[in-house]
Motif scaffolding. Structure first.
Motif, short mmCIF file in Angstrom:
data_model
loop_
_atom_site.label_atom_id
_atom_site.label_comp_id
_atom_site.label_asym_id
_atom_site.label_seq_id
_atom_site.Cartn_x
_atom_site.Cartn_y
_atom_site.Cartn_z
N GLY A 440 0.80 -1.22 0.00
CA GLY A 440 0.00 0.00 0.00
C GLY A 440 0.83 1.27 0.00
O GLY A 440 0.41 2.30 -0.54
N ASP A 455 -6.59 1.65 -9.60
CA ASP A 455 -7.48 0.57 -9.17
C ASP A 455 -6.66 -0.71 -8.99
O ASP A 455 -6.01 -1.18 -9.92
CB ASP A 455 -8.56 0.37 -10.26
CG ASP A 455 -9.58 -0.70 -9.90
OD1 ASP A 455 -9.19 -1.72 -9.29
OD2 ASP A 455 -10.75 -0.53 -10.27
N SER A 490 -12.72 -5.20 -8.05
CA SER A 490 -11.70 -4.34 -7.46
C SER A 490 -11.57 -4.63 -5.97
O SER A 490 -12.57 -4.94 -5.31
CB SER A 490 -12.03 -2.86 -7.64
OG SER A 490 -12.03 -2.52 -9.00
N GLU A 491 -10.35 -4.50 -5.44
CA GLU A 491 -10.15 -4.63 -4.01
C GLU A 491 -10.11 -3.25 -3.35
O GLU A 491 -10.78 -3.01 -2.35
CB GLU A 491 -8.84 -5.36 -3.72
CG GLU A 491 -8.60 -5.56 -2.22
CD GLU A 491 -7.17 -5.91 -1.90
OE1 GLU A 491 -6.96 -6.93 -1.23
OE2 GLU A 491 -6.27 -5.16 -2.30
N VAL A 492 -9.31 -2.35 -3.90
CA VAL A 492 -9.19 -1.00 -3.34
C VAL A 492 -8.80 -0.04 -4.45
O VAL A 492 -8.12 -0.41 -5.41
CB VAL A 492 -8.15 -0.96 -2.19
CG1 VAL A 492 -6.77 -1.32 -2.68
CG2 VAL A 492 -8.13 0.40 -1.49
#
Length: 524
Positions: A440, A455, A490-492
């Motif tokens: 991240g 994305d 999508s995850e995040v």
């Protein structure tokens, strides 16, 4: 592929397999109709380093691993091989091998795309009188015709990452290969071609357009092997395989291998496969893959892009009449840098690095240059070295780790700037994949630096999914690309949180560090 079942019992469920032979890992996933992974298997790819700068892979070990991950993934899914209706294979590109056309015996190990043995030969080819004459001819051709094909060719240069000049090096330095070439008994193949040859016990010999376009031997405008480029690289056309569509019935796996004749219905380069898996189907769609290296690709539609430097025009995929072109630029050492740091015991698991980086306000003036295999665009220096700069007595492993992660984001910014400068196509969306996109810190910093939303998908192994998607389309497992877009999750989504000015000084200092690392091996 027919799914008819004539017995009285309910029709059994069917599945497709997606395989990715990457630079670090070979993976297989079993996918159902909802594009969910029902079973998986993976094995580490072992690179061999016979000399400094040389990178090889043992083909016999790779073949054993390839067969094993398929069997293990199908077993993990709890299904039978007979339920597999299609196999799609994604592979690291421009890694190649040559073998005896009559016996099938290989002449040498796979020569990896990371291999630098042909560095001097690449320089010689690019600086040759023939190359200068070629560039002049293309400049004149563009002046009179205004065709982009001539303009693009007038800037063409070979690189060590392309197979062309490494193949020329093999022919020049291995008498056995040279003799086979002279007798027209030599086959050349990137990993996809060789696996297809092995799977079909020699009955099929082919590559696809996506893999062919990465070799340095392919004319993107004419969609065929280039007699001019092969002549410039001293590569005989006779050794190159036929080129087929990306989604195509290449043949069936010999029954002796898995017990049933599974159709091989997709061959695709790993970055193009990831692009397809991310559903980047529209012109302007961008994919950022951070795996062993970083690869930034933009969909340029049906026309090959013109670029003066940096981006390389590729075929994304060809399905029937549809041809999708990409422009690509890459950095060679991303996951490599993180793996190296782990081997030095700076951390025990890559997942720790995000917390290590965010526990500090900054890297305390420490900068890392990720250049184990030289620097690619925009600097194009195979003689650059990896290095830390700005070390102090107070520097901890936390500072070192943060500097490594920051260097990956800074390289992403560099690559994105080249894309904006050279590819005059509005960006529609950016999607990320690859193992490093799990971090991240890197993702957020990249989003900040390029001031764009990124994305990250729920499923990271996009090369596997792309290969499976192409295979599924070939056998009617999925109806069309619209159905695939609906299945993507999508995850995040990372959105910019800081301004460019917050990073400007640090990036300027990092660029200074990069410049001081250049041309190192020539001066050593």
């Amino acid at each position: 592929m027919s799914e008819q079942y004539n017995g009285s019992e309910p029709q059994p469920a069917v599945f497709v397999l997606g395989l990715d032979v990457g630079s670090s890992v070979i993976r297989c996933h079993v996918y159902d109709r909802a594009a969910r992974v029902r079973g998986s298997s993976a094995q580490k790819v072992t690179n061999i380093y016979p000399q400094p700068g040389w990178v090889e892979i043992d083909p016999d070990i790779l073949w054993a691993q390839f067969v094993a991950v398929i069997k293990d993934a199908v077993k993990a899914a709890g299904i039978q091989m007979s339920q597999v209706v299609g196999l799609g294979i994604s592979t690291q590109r421009a890694t190649f091998i040559t073998w005896n056309r009559k016996t099938g015996k290989h002449f040498h190990n796979f020569i990896s795309w990371q291999d630098l043995r042909a560095t001097e030969l690449v320089k010689s080819c690019n600086n040759s009188l023939l190359m200068k004459l070629f560039h002049t001819y293309c400049q004149v051709g563009y002046f009179f015709t205004r065709r982009k094909r001539f303009l693009s060719a007038s800037h063409f240069k070979f690189s060590t990452q392309q197979a062309a000049v490494r193949l020329a090096w093999i022919i020049q330095n291995m008498p056995e290969v040279q003799e086979a070439v002279e007798e027209e008994n030599c086959c050349f193949g990137t990993i996809d071609t060789w696996l297809l040859h092995k799977l079909t016990k020699g009955s099929a010999y082919a590559t696809d357009f996506s893999n062919a376009s990465t070799t340095g031997c392919f004319d993107t405008y004419k969609m065929c092997w280039s007699g001019v480029l092969t002549f410039l690289a001293s590569v005989p056309l006779s050794v190159l395989p036929p080129i087929k569509d990306t989604s195509h019935n290449f043949g069936s796996v010999d029954e002796e291998i898995f017990g049933v004749p599974i159709p091989v219905v997709a061959l695709v380069g790993d970055q193009q496969s990831a692009m397809f898996g991310e559903c980047c189907f529209q012109t302007g769609d961008v994919k950022l893959t951070m795996g062993t290296g970083t690869f930034l690709d933009i969909n340029t539609g049906k026309d090959p892009p013109f670029t003066a430097s940096g981006f390389y025009p590729l075929i994304g995929w060809k399905i029937g009449q549809e041809v999708v072109c990409l422009a690509e630029v890459n950095a060679g050492d991303t996951g490599t840098a993180i793996q190296w740091a782990q081997q030095l015991d700076l951390f025990t698991d890559a997942a720790e690095t995000e917390k290590m980086a965010t526990s500090l306000e900054d890297s305390e003036g420490v900068y890392f240059v990720p250049s184990f295999s030289g620097l690619q665009a925009p600097l194009h220096d195979p003689c650059a070295c990896a290095s830390f700069m700005g070390l102090k007595p107070s520097t901890s492993k936390y500072h070192l780790v943060r500097a490594i992660l920051e260097s990956i984001a800074f390289r992403n910014k560099q690559l994105y700037e080249i894309m904006q400068k050279e590819i005059h196509i509005p960006v529609t969306k950016i999607r990320a994949d690859g193992g490093v996109c799990r971090n991240g810190f890197i993702m957020q910093m990249t989003s900040d630096l390029i001031n764009e939303t990124i994305d990250r998908p729920a499923h990271f192994d996009m090369s596997c999914l792309g290969a499976a998607s192409l295979a599924g389309l070939a056998v009617g497992f999925w109806k069309d690309k619209e159905e695939l877009k609906k299945l993507r999750r999508s995850e995040v989504v990372f959105k910019p949180q800081k301004k460019w000015e917050d990073y400007e000084t640090n990036m300027e200092n990092w660029v200074k560090a990069v410049k001081r690392s250049m041309n190192w091996y020539n001066n050593a």
